[in-house]
Motif scaffolding. Structure first.
Motif, PDB file in Angstrom:
ATOM      1  N   VAL A  98       8.600   0.715 -28.633  1.00  0.00           N
ATOM      2  CA  VAL A  98       9.288   1.698 -27.800  1.00  0.00           C
ATOM      3  C   VAL A  98       9.553   2.933 -28.649  1.00  0.00           C
ATOM      4  CG1 VAL A  98      11.348   2.164 -26.420  1.00  0.00           C
ATOM      5  CG2 VAL A  98      10.440  -0.175 -26.548  1.00  0.00           C
ATOM      6  N   GLN A  99       9.082   4.075 -28.191  1.00  0.00           N
ATOM      7  CA  GLN A  99       9.465   5.324 -28.880  1.00  0.00           C
ATOM      8  C   GLN A  99      10.293   6.168 -27.918  1.00  0.00           C
ATOM      9  OE1 GLN A  99       6.452   7.218 -31.328  1.00  0.00           O
ATOM     10  NE2 GLN A  99       5.692   5.235 -32.009  1.00  0.00           N
ATOM     11  N   CYS A 100       9.669   7.017 -27.115  1.00  0.00           N
ATOM     12  CA  CYS A 100      10.505   7.752 -26.146  1.00  0.00           C
ATOM     13  C   CYS A 100      11.032   6.811 -25.067  1.00  0.00           C
ATOM     14  CB  CYS A 100       9.740   8.917 -25.521  1.00  0.00           C
ATOM     15  SG  CYS A 100       8.653   8.449 -24.151  1.00  0.00           S
ATOM     16  N   GLY A 101      10.294   5.743 -24.808  1.00  0.00           N
ATOM     17  CA  GLY A 101      10.749   4.720 -23.869  1.00  0.00           C
ATOM     18  C   GLY A 101      10.410   4.972 -22.408  1.00  0.00           C
ATOM     19  N   TYR A 102       9.787   6.117 -22.131  1.00  0.00           N
ATOM     20  CA  TYR A 102       9.568   6.430 -20.718  1.00  0.00           C
ATOM     21  C   TYR A 102       8.584   5.463 -20.064  1.00  0.00           C
ATOM     22  CZ  TYR A 102      10.088   9.333 -16.663  1.00  0.00           C
ATOM     23  OH  TYR A 102      10.419   9.781 -15.413  1.00  0.00           O
ATOM     24  N   CYS A 103       7.598   5.040 -20.820  1.00  0.00           N
ATOM     25  CA  CYS A 103       6.590   4.124 -20.262  1.00  0.00           C
ATOM     26  C   CYS A 103       7.066   2.678 -20.258  1.00  0.00           C
ATOM     27  CB  CYS A 103       5.307   4.209 -21.083  1.00  0.00           C
ATOM     28  SG  CYS A 103       5.505   3.503 -22.758  1.00  0.00           S
ATOM     29  N   THR A 104       8.106   2.393 -21.025  1.00  0.00           N
ATOM     30  CA  THR A 104       8.455   0.999 -21.331  1.00  0.00           C
ATOM     31  C   THR A 104       8.787   0.149 -20.101  1.00  0.00           C
ATOM     32  OG1 THR A 104       9.247   1.771 -23.475  1.00  0.00           O
ATOM     33  CG2 THR A 104       9.859  -0.468 -22.833  1.00  0.00           C
ATOM     34  N   LEU A 134       0.038   3.691 -19.209  1.00  0.00           N
ATOM     35  CA  LEU A 134      -0.250   4.661 -20.267  1.00  0.00           C
ATOM     36  C   LEU A 134       0.987   4.904 -21.120  1.00  0.00           C
ATOM     37  CD1 LEU A 134      -2.284   7.308 -18.244  1.00  0.00           C
ATOM     38  CD2 LEU A 134      -3.096   5.248 -19.394  1.00  0.00           C
ATOM     39  N   CYS A 135       0.741   5.080 -22.425  1.00  0.00           N
ATOM     40  CA  CYS A 135       1.811   5.428 -23.357  1.00  0.00           C
ATOM     41  C   CYS A 135       1.335   6.581 -24.214  1.00  0.00           C
ATOM     42  CB  CYS A 135       2.162   4.230 -24.250  1.00  0.00           C
ATOM     43  SG  CYS A 135       3.396   4.662 -25.499  1.00  0.00           S
ATOM     44  N   ARG A 136       2.146   7.637 -24.284  1.00  0.00           N
ATOM     45  CA  ARG A 136       1.754   8.818 -25.054  1.00  0.00           C
ATOM     46  C   ARG A 136       2.283   8.771 -26.480  1.00  0.00           C
ATOM     47  NH1 ARG A 136       2.047  13.819 -20.951  1.00  0.00           N
ATOM     48  NH2 ARG A 136       1.321  14.841 -22.819  1.00  0.00           N
ATOM     49  N   CYS A 137       3.075   7.762 -26.816  1.00  0.00           N
ATOM     50  CA  CYS A 137       3.762   7.789 -28.115  1.00  0.00           C
ATOM     51  C   CYS A 137       3.269   6.744 -29.112  1.00  0.00           C
ATOM     52  CB  CYS A 137       5.253   7.548 -27.938  1.00  0.00           C
ATOM     53  SG  CYS A 137       6.086   8.648 -26.801  1.00  0.00           S
ATOM     54  N   THR A 138       3.074   5.520 -28.683  1.00  0.00           N
ATOM     55  CA  THR A 138       2.999   4.415 -29.648  1.00  0.00           C
ATOM     56  C   THR A 138       1.615   4.145 -30.197  1.00  0.00           C
ATOM     57  OG1 THR A 138       2.552   2.767 -27.945  1.00  0.00           O
ATOM     58  CG2 THR A 138       4.870   3.216 -28.439  1.00  0.00           C
TER      59      THR A 138
END
Ligand code: FES
Ligand code: FES
Length: 155
Positions: A98-104, A134-138
């Motif tokens: 989890v980074q920004c968490g929006y996709c989580t 989709l995840c833009r961070c991890t």
């Protein structure tokens, strides 16, 4: 988007509870969850079925709530991230997935769905089942590790 001002009453089960809401029939399940029921764990990433952030279970099957009209939910069972087994979200946290968490939330629900269908998925099966999220961070590596840690878990 402009909606008809005419509202209808809809009835469904949400996270094990009976729910009645008044909403324009053109509202999506995502809009009802977030804007009428104020259940904001389910995220709106694209509103067009492309990112998976809005994933919920409908009668136990993962769907995009942004593409599901509230009228399609009448009489059915909806499960959101708030009611998914905590061990799935815990695995994401433990593995730094989890980074920004929006996709989580969408990943957590999609993972719960995968594990409900496949107790011990392979790496290739995990990738296949989560490809709609989709995840833009991890960079996905830690997400895969988190899901792998749950595979075969009887707990
Ligand atoms: S918000 Fe539904 S798929 Fe992106
Ligand atoms: S953690 Fe930021 S989009 Fe996935």
């Amino acid at each position: 988007m402009q909606y008809s001002r005419v509202e209808k009453e809809f009835f469904f089960r949400l996270n094990g509870e009976e729910v009645r809401v008044r909403a324009p029939p053109g509202y999506t399940l995502l809009e009802v969850l977030r804007h009428i029921l104020h259940l904001t764990g389910t995220k709106d990433g694209c509103s067009s079925g492309d990112c998976g952030a809005c994933t919920v279970l409908l009668d136990g099957r993962a769907v995009h709530s942004c593409l599901t009209l509230i009228s399609q939910v009448e009489g059915r069972e909806v499960t959101t991230v708030e009611a998914v087994d905590e061990k799935v979200a815990d695995a994401y946290a433990r593995h730094g997935a989890v980074q920004c968490g929006y996709c989580t939330p969408g990943f957590v629900v999609a993972t719960a769905y995968l594990l409900s269908k496949m107790h011990n998925p392979s790496d290739a099966e995990i990738r296949e089942w989560l490809r709609g999220n989709l995840c833009r961070c991890t960079g996905y590596v830690k997400i895969l590790k988190a899901v792998e840690s749950l595979a075969g878990d009887d707990g």
